[in-house]
Write an enzyme that holds these catalytic residues in place. Sequence first.
Site, PDB file in Angstrom:
ATOM      1  CG  ASP A  41      42.256 -32.029 -10.352  1.00 15.35           C
ATOM      2  OD1 ASP A  41      42.471 -32.161  -9.140  1.00 15.35           O
ATOM      3  OD2 ASP A  41      41.814 -30.963 -10.850  1.00 15.35           O
ATOM      4  CG  ASP A  67      34.030 -31.442 -15.311  1.00  8.41           C
ATOM      5  OD1 ASP A  67      33.719 -31.583 -14.099  1.00  8.41           O
ATOM      6  OD2 ASP A  67      33.618 -30.508 -16.020  1.00  8.41           O
ATOM      7  CB  VAL A  68      34.256 -35.212 -10.580  1.00  8.96           C
ATOM      8  CG1 VAL A  68      35.641 -35.838 -10.495  1.00  8.96           C
ATOM      9  CG2 VAL A  68      34.196 -33.890  -9.818  1.00  8.96           C
ATOM     10  CE1 TYR A 160      33.740 -27.787   1.085  1.00 11.84           C
ATOM     11  CE2 TYR A 160      33.267 -27.483   3.417  1.00 11.84           C
ATOM     12  CZ  TYR A 160      34.061 -27.996   2.406  1.00 11.84           C
ATOM     13  OH  TYR A 160      35.178 -28.739   2.720  1.00 11.84           O
ATOM     14  CE  LYS A 164      33.085 -31.232   1.300  1.00 10.97           C
ATOM     15  NZ  LYS A 164      33.744 -32.245   0.443  1.00 10.97           N
ATOM     16  CB  THR A 197      44.254 -27.062   0.222  1.00 12.21           C
ATOM     17  OG1 THR A 197      42.945 -26.562   0.513  1.00 12.21           O
ATOM     18  CG2 THR A 197      44.547 -28.262   1.103  1.00 12.21           C
TER      19      THR A 197
HETATM   20  N1  LIG Z   1      41.396 -27.822   3.058  1.00 13.97           N
HETATM   21  C1  LIG Z   1      40.623 -28.040   4.110  1.00 13.97           C
HETATM   22  O1  LIG Z   1      40.840 -27.462   5.185  1.00 13.97           O
HETATM   23  C2  LIG Z   1      39.463 -29.011   4.013  1.00 13.97           C
HETATM   24  C3  LIG Z   1      38.705 -29.225   5.161  1.00 13.97           C
HETATM   25  C4  LIG Z   1      37.635 -30.103   5.098  1.00 13.97           C
HETATM   26  C5  LIG Z   1      37.351 -30.785   3.923  1.00 13.97           C
HETATM   27  N2  LIG Z   1      38.116 -30.557   2.809  1.00 13.97           N
HETATM   28  C6  LIG Z   1      37.760 -31.304   1.595  1.00 13.97           C
HETATM   29  O2  LIG Z   1      38.916 -31.943   1.081  1.00 13.97           O
HETATM   30  C7  LIG Z   1      38.759 -32.150  -0.335  1.00 13.97           C
HETATM   31  C8  LIG Z   1      39.985 -31.633  -1.053  1.00 13.97           C
HETATM   32  O3  LIG Z   1      40.047 -30.226  -0.869  1.00 13.97           O
HETATM   33  P1  LIG Z   1      41.400 -29.389  -0.808  1.00 13.97           P
HETATM   34  O4  LIG Z   1      41.323 -28.554   0.418  1.00 13.97           O
HETATM   35  O5  LIG Z   1      42.570 -30.263  -1.038  1.00 13.97           O
HETATM   36  O6  LIG Z   1      41.138 -28.388  -2.038  1.00 13.97           O
HETATM   37  P2  LIG Z   1      41.992 -27.960  -3.306  1.00 13.97           P
HETATM   38  O7  LIG Z   1      41.212 -26.830  -3.895  1.00 13.97           O
HETATM   39  O8  LIG Z   1      43.412 -27.713  -2.952  1.00 13.97           O
HETATM   40  O9  LIG Z   1      41.900 -29.236  -4.258  1.00 13.97           O
HETATM   41  C9  LIG Z   1      40.697 -29.610  -4.869  1.00 13.97           C
HETATM   42  C10 LIG Z   1      40.998 -30.225  -6.219  1.00 13.97           C
HETATM   43  O10 LIG Z   1      39.736 -30.576  -6.830  1.00 13.97           O
HETATM   44  C11 LIG Z   1      39.825 -30.268  -8.200  1.00 13.97           C
HETATM   45  N3  LIG Z   1      38.513 -30.088  -8.818  1.00 13.97           N
HETATM   46  C12 LIG Z   1      37.668 -29.021  -8.684  1.00 13.97           C
HETATM   47  N4  LIG Z   1      36.616 -29.175  -9.499  1.00 13.97           N
HETATM   48  C13 LIG Z   1      36.771 -30.353 -10.157  1.00 13.97           C
HETATM   49  C14 LIG Z   1      36.032 -31.049 -11.153  1.00 13.97           C
HETATM   50  N5  LIG Z   1      34.883 -30.555 -11.629  1.00 13.97           N
HETATM   51  N6  LIG Z   1      36.508 -32.223 -11.607  1.00 13.97           N
HETATM   52  C15 LIG Z   1      37.669 -32.729 -11.145  1.00 13.97           C
HETATM   53  N7  LIG Z   1      38.430 -32.108 -10.203  1.00 13.97           N
HETATM   54  C16 LIG Z   1      37.985 -30.937  -9.723  1.00 13.97           C
HETATM   55  C17 LIG Z   1      40.635 -28.968  -8.247  1.00 13.97           C
HETATM   56  O11 LIG Z   1      41.184 -28.741  -9.551  1.00 13.97           O
HETATM   57  C18 LIG Z   1      41.686 -29.241  -7.188  1.00 13.97           C
HETATM   58  O12 LIG Z   1      42.843 -29.829  -7.747  1.00 13.97           O
HETATM   59  C19 LIG Z   1      37.459 -31.419  -0.717  1.00 13.97           C
HETATM   60  O13 LIG Z   1      36.405 -32.345  -0.801  1.00 13.97           O
HETATM   61  C20 LIG Z   1      37.236 -30.472   0.453  1.00 13.97           C
HETATM   62  O14 LIG Z   1      35.895 -30.125   0.618  1.00 13.97           O
HETATM   63  C21 LIG Z   1      39.155 -29.689   2.830  1.00 13.97           C
END
Ligand SMILES: NC(=O)c1ccc[n+]([C@@H]2O[C@H](COP(=O)([O-])OP(=O)(O)OC[C@H]3O[C@@H](n4cnc5c(N)ncnc54)[C@H](O)[C@@H]3O)[C@@H](O)[C@H]2O)c1
Length: 284
Positions: A41, A67-68, A160, A164, A197
């Site tokens: 992360d 950093d991804v 977004y 996806k 989240t």
């Molecule tokens: N929360 C939801 O309801 C939901 C629904 C559908 C899909 N998702 C997907 O689930 C996944 C996780 O999301 P989440 O809801 O846990 O979000 P979150 O924001 O809580 O966590 C995302 C993490 O990604 C990290 N991140 C951001 N940019 C980065 C980078 N350049 N390099 C490395 N790490 C990086 C952030 O620091 C964070 O810790 C995502 O792909 C999101 O699109 C979430």
Amino acid sequence: MDKERAVFGGGVAVITGAASGIGEGLARHAAALGMKVVLADIAVERMEGVVAGIRAAGGEAMAVPTDVTDAAAIDRLAAITHETWGDVRLLMNNAGVETLGFVWEMSAATWDKTLAININAMVHGVRAFAPRMIAAGKPAFIANTSSIGGLSTMPVQTSYIMSKHAVLAFSECLSLEMQVKKAPIQVSAILPGPVATRIFEDSKPGTDPMVAHHREAMRAMLAESGISGLEAAQRILRQVAAGEFWVSTHPEITAEFARQRAAHLSGLNKPQLAAETLALLGAH
Ligand SMILES: NC(=O)c1ccc[n+]([C@@H]2O[C@H](COP(=O)([O-])OP(=O)(O)OC[C@H]3O[C@@H](n4cnc5c(N)ncnc54)[C@H](O)[C@@H]3O)[C@@H](O)[C@H]2O)c1
């Protein structure tokens, strides 16, 4: 939990975006199942906190600041993982961001960054990890996080939503490539429903009132009715261990979105604004 423990226990997991939300839940749950967990992360302090929590609970974990958006950093992540713990059993390309705005109002830099995190990072994750996973010749898993948004469309969430959709196409083609090569790598596409989240907290509201309204509506919806990151992770890893391609945290919502998408495409219907979409935007 016995099935997941048998499949994953003793193996190595790599999870991107593991400092928060679903990724944090995945890291904690994978460790609880007996995996050695590599967290990747950019939020280094938060990630160290998750690692400390896992270790305090008796689990094994290490943090690799990554950093991804940087393909070379993902190559480094793969090299460090392999040198430290050997073969990877579970790669979870999970990091993702919500970027809101009308297509023409978002800057080039914002577009590039969003697509780099949500799409390119998946590609580079597979490019960096798959060769060693295939060469190891052992059963292993690659899971790419899409969303129920991968089965729907929504204005002001275009970056977004398109990313996806791309993750789904990428994952399906990747699964076929593994089958062509007879590689023992199972590919899964993760389609989370609402999970509480920080994803909308971290998205910028912008100045357009519709964008700000949409962000607040989504932020409140996740906070009020989203399941926890850990609960989401438990549901996800159960299905990945069971060999599912389509992995969902909310199966009824996923099935309904899939039905609606299939009907829309089979009818070759024009995009049409629904009342709920307008309500989310605060428009009428
Ligand atoms: N929360 C939801 O309801 C939901 C629904 C559908 C899909 N998702 C997907 O689930 C996944 C996780 O999301 P989440 O809801 O846990 O979000 P979150 O924001 O809580 O966590 C995302 C993490 O990604 C990290 N991140 C951001 N940019 C980065 C980078 N350049 N390099 C490395 N790490 C990086 C952030 O620091 C964070 O810790 C995502 O792909 C999101 O699109 C979430």
